[in-house]
Design a protein around this motif. Structure first.
Motif, PDB file in Angstrom:
ATOM      1  N   ARG A   1       0.833  -1.210   0.000  1.00 47.70           N
ATOM      2  CA  ARG A   1       0.000   0.000   0.000  1.00 47.70           C
ATOM      3  C   ARG A   1       0.863   1.254   0.000  1.00 47.70           C
ATOM      4  N   ASP A   2       1.937   1.209   0.757  1.00 40.73           N
ATOM      5  CA  ASP A   2       2.805   2.386   0.867  1.00 40.73           C
ATOM      6  C   ASP A   2       4.187   1.921   1.324  1.00 40.73           C
ATOM      7  N   LEU A   3       5.088   2.876   1.472  1.00 34.35           N
ATOM      8  CA  LEU A   3       6.460   2.499   1.849  1.00 34.35           C
ATOM      9  C   LEU A   3       6.529   1.960   3.278  1.00 34.35           C
ATOM     10  N   ALA A   4       5.579   2.390   4.108  1.00 31.46           N
ATOM     11  CA  ALA A   4       5.555   1.835   5.461  1.00 31.46           C
ATOM     12  C   ALA A   4       5.274   0.337   5.403  1.00 31.46           C
ATOM     13  N   GLU A   5       4.411  -0.041   4.463  1.00 32.77           N
ATOM     14  CA  GLU A   5       4.123  -1.471   4.339  1.00 32.77           C
ATOM     15  C   GLU A   5       5.323  -2.229   3.745  1.00 32.77           C
ATOM     16  N   VAL A   6       6.040  -1.574   2.853  1.00 31.34           N
ATOM     17  CA  VAL A   6       7.286  -2.178   2.354  1.00 31.34           C
ATOM     18  C   VAL A   6       8.216  -2.477   3.535  1.00 31.34           C
ATOM     19  N   ALA A   7       8.356  -1.479   4.406  1.00 31.13           N
ATOM     20  CA  ALA A   7       9.231  -1.661   5.570  1.00 31.13           C
ATOM     21  C   ALA A   7       8.710  -2.772   6.473  1.00 31.13           C
ATOM     22  N   GLN A   8       7.391  -2.836   6.597  1.00 28.03           N
ATOM     23  CA  GLN A   8       6.795  -3.866   7.448  1.00 28.03           C
ATOM     24  C   GLN A   8       7.073  -5.269   6.897  1.00 28.03           C
ATOM     25  N   VAL A   9       6.899  -5.410   5.585  1.00 26.92           N
ATOM     26  CA  VAL A   9       7.186  -6.706   4.964  1.00 26.92           C
ATOM     27  C   VAL A   9       8.656  -7.051   5.162  1.00 26.92           C
ATOM     28  N   PHE A  10       9.513  -6.059   4.959  1.00 21.85           N
ATOM     29  CA  PHE A  10      10.945  -6.320   5.086  1.00 21.85           C
ATOM     30  C   PHE A  10      11.301  -6.753   6.496  1.00 21.85           C
ATOM     31  N   ALA A  11      10.765  -6.044   7.463  1.00 17.53           N
ATOM     32  CA  ALA A  11      11.109  -6.346   8.855  1.00 17.53           C
ATOM     33  C   ALA A  11      10.649  -7.747   9.249  1.00 17.53           C
ATOM     34  N   GLY A  12       9.666  -8.278   8.553  1.00 15.82           N
ATOM     35  CA  GLY A  12       9.181  -9.616   8.875  1.00 15.82           C
ATOM     36  C   GLY A  12       9.929 -10.731   8.174  1.00 15.82           C
ATOM     37  N   LEU A  13      10.837 -10.389   7.282  1.00 18.32           N
ATOM     38  CA  LEU A  13      11.566 -11.412   6.535  1.00 18.32           C
ATOM     39  C   LEU A  13      12.614 -12.100   7.410  1.00 18.32           C
ATOM     40  N   GLU A  14      12.933 -13.314   7.032  1.00 17.62           N
ATOM     41  CA  GLU A  14      14.086 -13.983   7.637  1.00 17.62           C
ATOM     42  C   GLU A  14      15.367 -13.352   7.098  1.00 17.62           C
ATOM     43  N   GLY A  15      16.499 -13.786   7.627  1.00 19.77           N
ATOM     44  CA  GLY A  15      17.788 -13.263   7.182  1.00 19.77           C
ATOM     45  C   GLY A  15      18.041 -13.565   5.715  1.00 19.77           C
ATOM     46  N   GLN A  16      18.716 -12.654   5.045  1.00 21.09           N
ATOM     47  CA  GLN A  16      18.949 -12.733   3.601  1.00 21.09           C
ATOM     48  C   GLN A  16      20.420 -12.469   3.283  1.00 21.09           C
ATOM     49  N   LEU A  17      20.877 -13.034   2.182  1.00 17.70           N
ATOM     50  CA  LEU A  17      22.224 -12.722   1.712  1.00 17.70           C
ATOM     51  C   LEU A  17      22.300 -11.274   1.233  1.00 17.70           C
ATOM     52  N   THR A  18      21.287 -10.862   0.485  1.00 18.10           N
ATOM     53  CA  THR A  18      21.326  -9.528  -0.118  1.00 18.10           C
ATOM     54  C   THR A  18      19.963  -8.853  -0.046  1.00 18.10           C
ATOM     55  N   ALA A  19      19.992  -7.532  -0.178  1.00 21.67           N
ATOM     56  CA  ALA A  19      18.796  -6.749  -0.488  1.00 21.67           C
ATOM     57  C   ALA A  19      19.230  -5.724  -1.522  1.00 21.67           C
ATOM     58  N   THR A  20      18.332  -5.468  -2.468  1.00 21.78           N
ATOM     59  CA  THR A  20      18.630  -4.536  -3.550  1.00 21.78           C
ATOM     60  C   THR A  20      17.650  -3.371  -3.498  1.00 21.78           C
ATOM     61  N   LEU A  21      18.193  -2.178  -3.640  1.00 18.20           N
ATOM     62  CA  LEU A  21      17.345  -0.981  -3.680  1.00 18.20           C
ATOM     63  C   LEU A  21      17.456  -0.350  -5.066  1.00 18.20           C
ATOM     64  N   GLN A  22      16.346  -0.152  -5.727  1.00 20.38           N
ATOM     65  CA  GLN A  22      16.330   0.622  -6.968  1.00 20.38           C
ATOM     66  C   GLN A  22      15.740   1.976  -6.624  1.00 20.38           C
ATOM     67  N   PHE A  23      16.563   3.014  -6.683  1.00 17.29           N
ATOM     68  CA  PHE A  23      16.063   4.334  -6.297  1.00 17.29           C
ATOM     69  C   PHE A  23      16.723   5.436  -7.111  1.00 17.29           C
ATOM     70  N   ASP A  24      16.022   6.532  -7.237  1.00 15.52           N
ATOM     71  CA  ASP A  24      16.576   7.727  -7.865  1.00 15.52           C
ATOM     72  C   ASP A  24      16.782   8.790  -6.786  1.00 15.52           C
ATOM     73  N   ALA A  25      17.345   9.923  -7.199  1.00 13.35           N
ATOM     74  CA  ALA A  25      17.734  10.947  -6.219  1.00 13.35           C
ATOM     75  C   ALA A  25      16.569  11.320  -5.294  1.00 13.35           C
ATOM     76  N   THR A  26      15.390  11.487  -5.854  1.00 10.28           N
ATOM     77  CA  THR A  26      14.275  11.937  -5.005  1.00 10.28           C
ATOM     78  C   THR A  26      13.757  10.830  -4.094  1.00 10.28           C
ATOM     79  N   ASP A  27      14.204   9.593  -4.309  1.00 10.32           N
ATOM     80  CA  ASP A  27      13.838   8.500  -3.396  1.00 10.32           C
ATOM     81  C   ASP A  27      14.761   8.418  -2.179  1.00 10.32           C
ATOM     82  N   GLU A  28      15.849   9.169  -2.207  1.00 13.33           N
ATOM     83  CA  GLU A  28      16.902   8.925  -1.215  1.00 13.33           C
ATOM     84  C   GLU A  28      16.418   9.056   0.231  1.00 13.33           C
ATOM     85  N   GLY A  29      15.534  10.010   0.452  1.00 17.79           N
ATOM     86  CA  GLY A  29      15.018  10.173   1.810  1.00 17.79           C
ATOM     87  C   GLY A  29      14.278   8.929   2.275  1.00 17.79           C
ATOM     88  N   HIS A  30      13.458   8.375   1.376  1.00 18.56           N
ATOM     89  CA  HIS A  30      12.745   7.140   1.719  1.00 18.56           C
ATOM     90  C   HIS A  30      13.726   5.983   1.907  1.00 18.56           C
TER      91      HIS A  30
END
Lengths: 526, 526
Positions: free
Chosen positions: A403-432
């Motif tokens: 629904r929103d970036l808060a939900e992205v964070a919520q899903v992430f926080a619930g994940l098990e440990g991972q080898l990697t995470a990838t972020l695709q972002f542009d300059a205006t995404d940096e704050g998020h």
């Protein structure tokens, strides 16, 4: 030469129990048949490794480095026979295997450099303070020493770089530990060729034969006996979660428990931020599929999960990925067993009530071929069913609409440990993105930006590791120079006579290594 | 102030279940009575620790170092009340506890220096190589990050230096990890005084209250719940083998297993070489007894085993030790339970068919007093009965008479892992000692020459650790600056935007720390 022997120290010996390798592209058995090592061979190899340990651990940096380089040279000297055999046993294409050979050889040479440099010894000297009040300080010197014989379990998905002479073997030998390899049954001919190259290097260097043994086999008893053997002091493993956890359990139940470095399971989440999606959703979709389908998706770092805020731009990404995947060719998987597991995992997602199939790749007419798969679901559905976060080894991935970036964070926080995470972002995404980075750092070994997780550089700063269940020990890495630390432990020498000190700790510093003096570290000499 | 409260984050709260501490010198209960923390308090403290983690882990070096120094200052500010209470609860004499307070405070300040220096971060930068063929190298940066909330189990034998603000707490806080201490029930008043000093420092520094909680208690359920809590990411423990192994098991059975750093059991063998014995057998006997009886023998590094070749000089050593021990005063042990275990261990040795009692110390008229004990046996008897190598916590030691130095080596090679080994040798023994050192190094964390194992310097080169069962994890130390490594793990950042990088990895190096650039480490800045 491939004749199906066990290599126990300096000897080659046939065992009565046999198994054959299968060419996954044809489904046909390959010749010759191979010895399946029994528990007697394990005991013999471990006894030789233990006998070899004192002399091998005492080798000076130059001798040990030259030995690692000789292994690399011997592997190259096998020539095209190695590539041809690995192609037949793995279904992987020539270019990929040639590249993997380069990585394997480069890794051995990298560790030769690590050994010569000597930083891994962490040599530390606190000079005596005889006049300190109320008590004098003794002379204290600390250095990392090799832990003892190491068991290495090769992986199927990198028959060269994560197998007989792969990262675990290279780093254990660099640390000063004899190695007993449990050969993977999916590529026994490739394994034997490489094992003979190592055996020859041991002999040419005049090292004790027990520095290396190679035990191919297909039984769980073999692996269990190896981890149980009291002479084994650490275990390196790359493979399935089930396999890794079984070894962890055996190691913990020994009279003397030992560390198991098992690299096991990861779905390598990719987060697509809004501005990046708005700017380049189509390109991201194509790049995603290229990473997803590379090597039939048989990478530990394959992108098996995509997280993004639901939006028309995400629709564009999904449509682009769907188009690319629909056009993608099927690819032979490493073994019939891995292919069957992939099919089962894909089928479970396809038939899940809360999951939609976005696209499948082209179906071919060969056997054991991965047909790529992309699914999608909602964050709520993903959070509600933990099985949706389980790894499907191969080119399968799930897009989770949030629904929103808060939900992205919520899903992430619930994940098990991972080898990697990838972020695709542009300059205006940096704050998020900045807000998410600390959340992500809790769960992964590597965070990468505006790239794709497949492709693991062998370098000092690399971490190919991560919290459980990505690995069984998130304090380490199995790729890069830091991997050597897994096979070392510190020992302190207090007021020892100079002649009794390890060379790395003597006042003359004959090895010319950087040391820590009174808490201050010197610069690396090379 | 001591009022028996649990300290949960910033709060002090009484719990309904109570326990009392006993003055071991009198056997009488001390006032007040204390809260015994329940599982609800564990959950609350761990939730606060988890909530505090992101902000605390992100503190800059100066803030974190100043916080550690403030804890040290607050402990000193308690003044003599702390010493008096610790004397009453432990039976240890004033001078020892004043020294231990100095060590505790010094340790906190040492870790403040470690934090400011920044070497522990192992910051590593591999710059991008955009023109590399066939593939460009990404920008890779690695740094050690705090693992998360840590559970610390204080030890009884160092009510200050290995307890509430001891080495485990200091190193975990230095790493950036919130700490939940399970307070030892033998010294709850001492623990509360120190815990309040830490709580005050957290508050004064403006840190989130969950950075520290203190949960005294006497139940196994409390410790188990703490290790089971999913928010706890590592455990520090010093105590018995049984206690340590129980925590290791609980940690391994979690959904997400975590490391347990348990320092458990060691008999700290001392080898007396022939020339040393010939030159100074009498003095060695006296020094041995001084080390054996120090602090009623209640040191992890107490010399519980002496190995030497049978000879008239060994007879002289034994006679000298016997005379010194016979003259030694009894000393109050830490608790009635520890005293009962000591008596039981000594009785088992005294009644063993193959063991002779060499001497006992003076018997006193107080309660819970250790009466020193020296036994002797043959190497063959020692090798035939593994129970003879079990630790008897307190001033008890076994002299093993060997036929020759080969038998000394044989006995040594058969020992379990040890914290220390001590060699007493003179110049003409060096050749013999040189042969034994590699055998010994396999089994211990510290080798010391011509001294005694009691007395563990807090320094960069110290290793207070060793192979199982000396500890549950022989790759580390619980004393000295390296102890911080237990609470860190590496994370790699690939191609991350500068603003998203941890400060330690930014190009401007605002913290002024030494880093590894392209594989070469810089010198420490301070």
């Amino acid at each position: 030469m491939i004749d199906g022997a066990l290599l126990i120290g300096g000897e080659a010996r046939q065992a009565p129990n046999r198994f054959t390798a299968v060419n996954p592209a044809s489904g046909e058995a390959l010749t010759p048949d191979f010895s399946s090592a029994g528990v007697d061979a394990v005991a013999e190899a471990c006894a030789l490794a233990e006998a070899a340990f004192p002399a091998y651990a005492a080798t000076d940096p130059e001798a040990r480095a030259a030995f690692l380089e000789a292994i690399a040279d011997n592997i190259l000297a096998i020539g095209d026979d190695l590539i041809v055999r690995a192609m037949a046993e793995s279904g992987l294409p020539r270019a990929r295997l040639e590249g993997e050979r380069g990585r394997t050889v480069g890794q051995l040479k990298l560790f030769a450099g690590v050994v010569r440099q000597g930083d891994f010894l962490d040599a530390t000297i606190d000079p005596a303070q005889p006049d300190r009040a109320p008590l004098p300080r003794p002379d204290l010197r600390r250095v990392n020493v090799a832990v003892g014989p190491v068991a290495v379990f090769g992986a199927s998905n990198f028959p060269l770089a994560f197998s007989v002479a792969g990262g675990d073997t290279a780093s254990a030998l660099a640390a000063g530990c004899p190695v007993v390899v449990k050969g993977h049954p999916a590529h026994p001919g490739t394994g034997e060729l490489v094992a003979r190259a190592i055996q020859q290097a041991v002999s040419n260097a005049g090292l004790p034969a027990g520095v290396f043994s190679y035990l191919p086999g297909e039984t769980n008893e073999l692996g269990g006996a190896l981890v149980r053997d009291p002479r084994i002091q650490a275990v390196g493993f790359t493979g399935s979660r089930g396999g890794g956890l079984a070894l962890v359990k055996i190691a913990a139940e020994r009279d003397e428990p030992i560390p198991v470095y098992a690299e096991m399971s990861s779905i390598n989440p990719v987060v697509l931020f809004p501005a990046a999606l708005a700017a380049r959703a189509e390109a991201l979709g194509r790049e995603f599929v290229a990473s997803l389908t590379m090597g039939a998706g048989q990478f530990c770092t394959n992108p098996g999960l995509v997280l993004a805020v639901d939006s028309p731009d995400l629709d564009t990404f999904v449509a682009s990925a769907a188009a690319a995947l629909t056009d993608s060719q099927p690819a032979t998987m490493l073994s019939p067993g891995i292919h069957a597991s992939f099919e089962q995992g894909v089928e479970a997602l396809a038939s899940h009530d809360a999951v939609q199939t976005v696209a499948r790749g082209k179906v071919g007419d060969g056997v054991n071929q991965a047909v790529g798969a992309i699914f999608e679901t909602s964050a709520q559905a993903f959070l509600a069913d933990r099985t949706l976060s389980h790894e499907v080894f191969g080119s399968s991935s799930v897009v989770v609409r949030c629904r929103d970036l808060a939900e992205v964070a919520q899903v992430f926080a619930g994940l098990e440990g991972q080898l990697t995470a990838t972020l695709q972002f542009d300059a205006t995404d940096e704050g998020h993105a900045a807000k998410l980075v600390p959340v992500i750092a809790r769960r992964v070994g590597r965070i990468l930006a505006n790239g794709w997780p497949t492709g693991v550089e062998v370098a000092p700063a690399m971490v190919h590791g991560g919290p459980f269940p990505a690995t069984s020990d998130g304090r380490t890495t199995s790729v890069g120079t830091l991997a050597i630390a897994r096979f070392l432990r510190p020992v302190c020498f207090q007021n020892l006579a100079p002649a009794l000190l390890p060379a790395a700790l003597r006042d003359d510093n004959g090895w010319g290594i950087a040391r820590r003096l009174d808490g201050k570290r010197e610069a690396s000499p090379r």
